[in-house]
Scaffold this motif. Sequence first.
Motif, PDB file in Angstrom:
ATOM      1  N   THR A   1      -0.910 -71.618  28.755  1.00 11.84           N
ATOM      2  CA  THR A   1      -0.635 -70.436  29.897  1.00 11.84           C
ATOM      3  C   THR A   1       0.902 -70.006  30.159  1.00 11.84           C
ATOM      4  O   THR A   1       0.810 -68.964  30.993  1.00 11.84           O
ATOM      5  CB  THR A   1      -1.349 -71.381  31.344  1.00 11.84           C
ATOM      6  N   ALA A   2       1.676 -70.906  29.627  1.00 10.72           N
ATOM      7  CA  ALA A   2       2.995 -70.559  29.957  1.00 10.72           C
ATOM      8  C   ALA A   2       3.411 -69.124  29.416  1.00 10.72           C
ATOM      9  O   ALA A   2       4.090 -68.275  30.057  1.00 10.72           O
ATOM     10  CB  ALA A   2       3.772 -71.419  29.350  1.00 10.72           C
ATOM     11  N   CYS A   3       2.496 -68.880  28.291  1.00 11.40           N
ATOM     12  CA  CYS A   3       2.816 -67.377  27.690  1.00 11.40           C
ATOM     13  C   CYS A   3       2.345 -66.381  28.623  1.00 11.40           C
ATOM     14  O   CYS A   3       2.895 -64.974  28.338  1.00 11.40           O
ATOM     15  CB  CYS A   3       1.929 -67.308  26.278  1.00 11.40           C
ATOM     16  N   TYR A   4       1.601 -66.421  29.379  1.00  9.86           N
ATOM     17  CA  TYR A   4       0.832 -65.278  30.423  1.00  9.86           C
ATOM     18  C   TYR A   4       1.574 -65.722  31.650  1.00  9.86           C
ATOM     19  O   TYR A   4       0.949 -64.870  32.778  1.00  9.86           O
ATOM     20  CB  TYR A   4      -0.445 -65.563  30.225  1.00  9.86           C
ATOM     21  N   SER A   5       2.686 -66.417  32.109  1.00 12.25           N
ATOM     22  CA  SER A   5       3.045 -66.806  33.241  1.00 12.25           C
ATOM     23  C   SER A   5       4.447 -65.945  33.709  1.00 12.25           C
ATOM     24  O   SER A   5       4.892 -65.296  32.787  1.00 12.25           O
ATOM     25  CB  SER A   5       3.387 -68.072  33.505  1.00 12.25           C
ATOM     26  N   ASP A   6       4.502 -65.717  34.890  1.00 13.45           N
ATOM     27  CA  ASP A   6       5.793 -64.966  35.130  1.00 13.45           C
ATOM     28  C   ASP A   6       6.969 -65.549  34.916  1.00 13.45           C
ATOM     29  O   ASP A   6       8.114 -65.016  34.716  1.00 13.45           O
ATOM     30  CB  ASP A   6       5.580 -64.817  36.823  1.00 13.45           C
ATOM     31  N   SER A   7       6.878 -66.877  34.633  1.00  9.64           N
ATOM     32  CA  SER A   7       8.147 -67.483  34.243  1.00  9.64           C
ATOM     33  C   SER A   7       8.742 -67.292  32.957  1.00  9.64           C
ATOM     34  O   SER A   7       9.994 -67.391  32.649  1.00  9.64           O
ATOM     35  CB  SER A   7       8.099 -69.168  34.378  1.00  9.64           C
TER      36      SER A   7
END
Length: 129
Positions: free
Chosen positions: A102-108
Amino acid sequence: QVQMVESGGGSVQAGGSLRLSCVASAVNYFTRCMGWFRQAPGKGREGVAHIATISSTTFYADSVKGRFTISRDGAKNTLYLQMNSLKPEDSAMYYCAAGPLTACYSDSVRSGGSDFGYWGQGTQVTVSS
């Protein structure tokens, strides 16, 4: 706990190339997105490129598209960043990081990388004009 160890930084003239490497001590659910961030003096940390390790889908910051290539060798648990046509504004400390898919698709990924739980110690890249 996953250890991330970067290498490959250095000093180069504008237009030159460098390849960064990052070895992860293990892979698990929380390393399914791996990426590179950078931070220049006086500036915030920004995402450079990241990769979803199962699909190998890659993402790049606009500032590095066409010049940088992220890749991964699963057998070696190693992440790479090939940097070509380097510019002085690419000078920064570069960090590899890993997080859940999910990190790959997060704003972060475009900012500080708060969704990434594992970080390396950083490797310095300096580009002179």
